[in-house]
Design an enzyme around this catalytic site. Structure first.
Site, short mmCIF file in Angstrom:
data_model
loop_
_atom_site.label_atom_id
_atom_site.label_comp_id
_atom_site.label_asym_id
_atom_site.label_seq_id
_atom_site.Cartn_x
_atom_site.Cartn_y
_atom_site.Cartn_z
N ASN A 37 4.26 43.22 -8.85
CA ASN A 37 4.69 43.64 -10.19
C ASN A 37 3.60 43.43 -11.25
OD1 ASN A 37 6.52 44.66 -12.02
ND2 ASN A 37 7.96 42.94 -11.90
N HIS A 122 22.93 39.70 -10.08
CA HIS A 122 22.40 39.19 -11.35
C HIS A 122 23.35 39.49 -12.49
CE1 HIS A 122 17.80 38.84 -10.80
NE2 HIS A 122 18.39 38.60 -9.65
N ARG A 147 24.15 35.08 -9.92
CA ARG A 147 23.16 34.37 -10.74
C ARG A 147 23.51 34.61 -12.20
NH1 ARG A 147 16.70 35.39 -11.92
NH2 ARG A 147 17.46 36.77 -13.54
N TYR A 159 13.56 36.11 -21.09
CA TYR A 159 13.42 36.65 -19.76
C TYR A 159 14.64 36.36 -18.88
CZ TYR A 159 11.41 38.36 -15.57
OH TYR A 159 11.21 39.12 -14.46
N ASP A 221 18.47 30.55 -12.81
CA ASP A 221 17.01 30.59 -12.71
C ASP A 221 16.39 29.98 -13.97
OD1 ASP A 221 14.38 31.20 -12.22
OD2 ASP A 221 14.75 33.30 -11.67
N HIS A 223 13.20 29.72 -14.40
CA HIS A 223 11.97 30.48 -14.60
C HIS A 223 10.77 29.62 -14.99
CE1 HIS A 223 10.66 34.51 -14.02
NE2 HIS A 223 11.91 34.79 -13.75
N GLU A 247 17.06 27.38 -9.74
CA GLU A 247 15.82 27.99 -9.26
C GLU A 247 14.66 27.72 -10.22
OE1 GLU A 247 16.22 32.22 -8.80
OE2 GLU A 247 14.06 32.53 -8.68
N GLU A 273 9.27 32.10 -5.49
CA GLU A 273 9.06 33.55 -5.62
C GLU A 273 7.62 33.89 -6.00
OE1 GLU A 273 12.00 34.48 -8.69
OE2 GLU A 273 10.36 34.87 -10.07
N ARG A 294 12.27 30.50 -1.58
CA ARG A 294 12.51 31.72 -2.36
C ARG A 294 11.45 32.80 -2.18
NH1 ARG A 294 15.51 34.49 -4.42
NH2 ARG A 294 14.95 34.59 -6.61
N HIS A 323 13.56 36.27 -1.96
CA HIS A 323 13.44 36.98 -3.24
C HIS A 323 13.74 38.47 -3.04
CE1 HIS A 323 10.65 37.77 -6.93
NE2 HIS A 323 11.84 37.37 -7.32
N ASP A 327 11.62 44.68 -8.11
CA ASP A 327 10.19 44.93 -7.88
C ASP A 327 9.79 44.74 -6.41
OD1 ASP A 327 10.66 42.35 -9.63
OD2 ASP A 327 8.99 41.81 -8.34
N GLU A 350 19.03 37.44 -2.40
CA GLU A 350 19.12 38.04 -3.73
C GLU A 350 19.22 39.56 -3.60
OE1 GLU A 350 15.59 37.41 -6.07
OE2 GLU A 350 16.60 37.92 -7.94
N TRP A 413 6.62 30.71 -17.58
CA TRP A 413 7.85 31.48 -17.44
C TRP A 413 8.01 31.92 -16.01
CZ3 TRP A 413 8.55 36.64 -16.12
CH2 TRP A 413 7.35 37.36 -15.93
C1 CS2 Z 1 13.38 36.74 -10.94
C2 CS2 Z 1 12.55 38.00 -10.82
O1 CS2 Z 1 14.55 37.54 -9.10
C3 CS2 Z 1 14.26 36.55 -9.73
O2 CS2 Z 1 14.66 35.43 -9.47
O3 CS2 Z 1 12.72 35.57 -11.23
O4 CS2 Z 1 13.15 38.91 -11.67
C4 CS2 Z 1 11.07 37.88 -11.14
O5 CS2 Z 1 10.87 37.40 -12.40
C5 CS2 Z 1 10.39 39.19 -10.95
O6 CS2 Z 1 10.47 39.51 -9.62
C6 CS2 Z 1 8.94 39.19 -11.42
O7 CS2 Z 1 8.27 40.27 -10.89
MG MG Z 2 13.48 33.89 -10.07
#
Ligand code: CS2
Ligand code: MG
Length: 413
Positions: A37, A122, A147, A159, A221, A223, A247, A273, A294, A323, A327, A350, A413
């Site tokens: 991504n 999500h 989530r 985010y 999450d 992040h 997470e 991730e 993850r 993950h 993306d 996920e 982040w």
């Molecule tokens: C996120 C994602 O899926 C998740 O847990 O953290 O949206 C992540 O931020 C993106 O894959 C970034 O490319």
């Molecule tokens: Mg994540």
């Protein structure tokens, strides 16, 4: 038989995807996901300029040897670009091998260990009312795990929280592209305040438990935005709400940060991730500092590397939580689902469904039923890229947002 051709496809049906196509001398085609991504073209170049020609003439059945050749051969190891490129080759070769065997890939990985793959969706909303609606919609669809992310009073867009209304959650896309497709696009910037977040979030979990009861698996999450001591305090405070996992509570590269969190809390932890190698987990796994791995198959060297990583985790009682955001292309998602079905230490998967345009470009055989996915019985990975359909969507530069504290300092982040 040998590999005759390796080509890279870049398409953008709403977001960018990089896909490797390997064709064998007897005409079998394998697909691999190489999407990173916001840095898509770097992996596309790595594959097209440095890997494709090395594949020509190699025996497509020698997957382990090809993996080691691409990993150890160039001297430079690891890193998201390299590991996404290796992952794409690895997935494509497993796709070919399973097609030749006439079996869905999970059969070659040992066969099914379960009937379906439990997934989490999500749910997000700028405030609790919107989040509650989003969670309720998932529960109605049969999801058993969700989530939850929500806005923080005093902060703007953050985010992980969809800016759109609930109901259009499937189009949630954090990477921003210029509205006119212009290549001058820069990342948007968000503002963050950990104190505000820490005082707001526990009440949200309390409301969710009150409204949805004890059965629902709740994931969250962080992040990477908390310091170790903030994460330790938060993880301890939210214990009564029985999260399935917390997470990425601390920055990913600092493995020992989770020692502090572990000392203070029994909230299950997930991370990985942004990792791309088993070595990113060495301390985390051997010291049992996490509960879920993850990594994305796409960013961690493919099926070969993920299987080894998850087997290593299994020895320490640690489970998978692969993950699976939008993306990760449908090819990468299918690779995850075959592993999920086959391994013993599966935890959860996920699932952020792709938009309709993406599913026109990638024809998939995986199916969703009341909270569970199944990779399907099509030989191989079960995903085919329609190159004609893909050619209608040109690469469009898009970047993930940058995070700053309220005083302007660049933050994790
Ligand atoms: C996120 C994602 O899926 C998740 O847990 O953290 O949206 C992540 O931020 C993106 O894959 C970034 O490319
Ligand atoms: Mg994540």
């Amino acid at each position: 038989m040998t590999i005759e051709l390796a080509t890279v496809n870049i398409t953008s049906p709403g977001r960018n995807f990089v896909t490797l196509k390997i064709t064998t001398s007897d005409g079998i085609v394998g697909w691999g996901d190489a999407t990173l991504n916001g840095r898509e073209l770097a992996v596309a170049s790595y594959l097209a300029d440095h890997v494709a020609s090395m594949l020509i003439g190699r025996d497509e059945d020698r997957i382990e040897d090809t993996w080691q050749y691409l990993y150890r051969g160039p001297y430079w190891r690891r890193g998201p670009v390299t590991m996404a490129a290796i992952a794409a080759v690895d997935m494509a070769l497993w796709d070919i091998k399973a097609k030749k065997a006439g079996m869905p890939l999970y059969q070659l990985l040992g066969g099914a260990s379960r009937e379906g793959v439990r997934v989490y969706g999500h749910a997000s909303g700028p405030d609790y009312a919107a989040l509650k609606d989003a969670i309720a919609a998932y529960v109605d669809e049969g999801f058993t795990a969700v989530r939850v992310q929500t806005g923080v009073p005093g902060l703007g867009q953050i985010y992980g929280v969809a800016s759109s209304k609930p109901g259009v959650r499937y189009d949630y896309e954090p990477a921003h592209r210029a509205a006119d497709g212009s290549s001058a696009v820069r990342p948007t910037e968000e503002r963050w305040d950990t104190r505000a977040y820490l005082s707001h979030m526990p009440g949200i979990f309390a409301s969710i438990r009150e409204d949805f009861g004890t059965d629902l698996r709740i994931l969250h999450d962080g992040h990477h935005r908390m310091s170790p001591i903030e994460a330790a305090r938060f993880a301890k405070e939210i214990e009564p709400y029985d999260l399935f996992w917390l997470e990425d509570c601390t920055p990913g590269e600092d493995q020992t940060a989770l020692r502090l969190v572990r000392q203070h809390s029994t909230t299950p932890l997930a991370i990985g991730e942004i990792f791309n190698s088993v070595y990113d987990y060495q301390t985390l796994i051997t010291e049992r500092l996490i509960d879920y791995v993850r990594s994305a198959v796409t960013h961690t060297g493919g099926i070969t590397a993920m299987k080894k990583l998850l087997d290593f985790a299994a020895i320490y009682g640690i489970k998978s939580g692969i993950h699976g955001p939008t993306d990760i292309s449908p090819v990468g998602m299918a690779a995850a689902l075959h592993l999920d079905l086959a391994i013993h230490n599966f935890g959860i998967q996920e699932y952020m469904p792709h938009n309709e345009r993406t599913l026109e470009v990638f024809q998939t055989s995986f199916t969703f039923d009341r909270g569970f996915l199944h990779p399907g019985e099509t030989p191989g990975l079960g995903v085919e890229l329609d190159e004609q359909a893909a050619s209608a969507f040109e690469y469009t530069k898009a970047y993930l947002p940058v995070n700053r504290l309220t005083d302007g300092t660049v933050h994790d982040w």
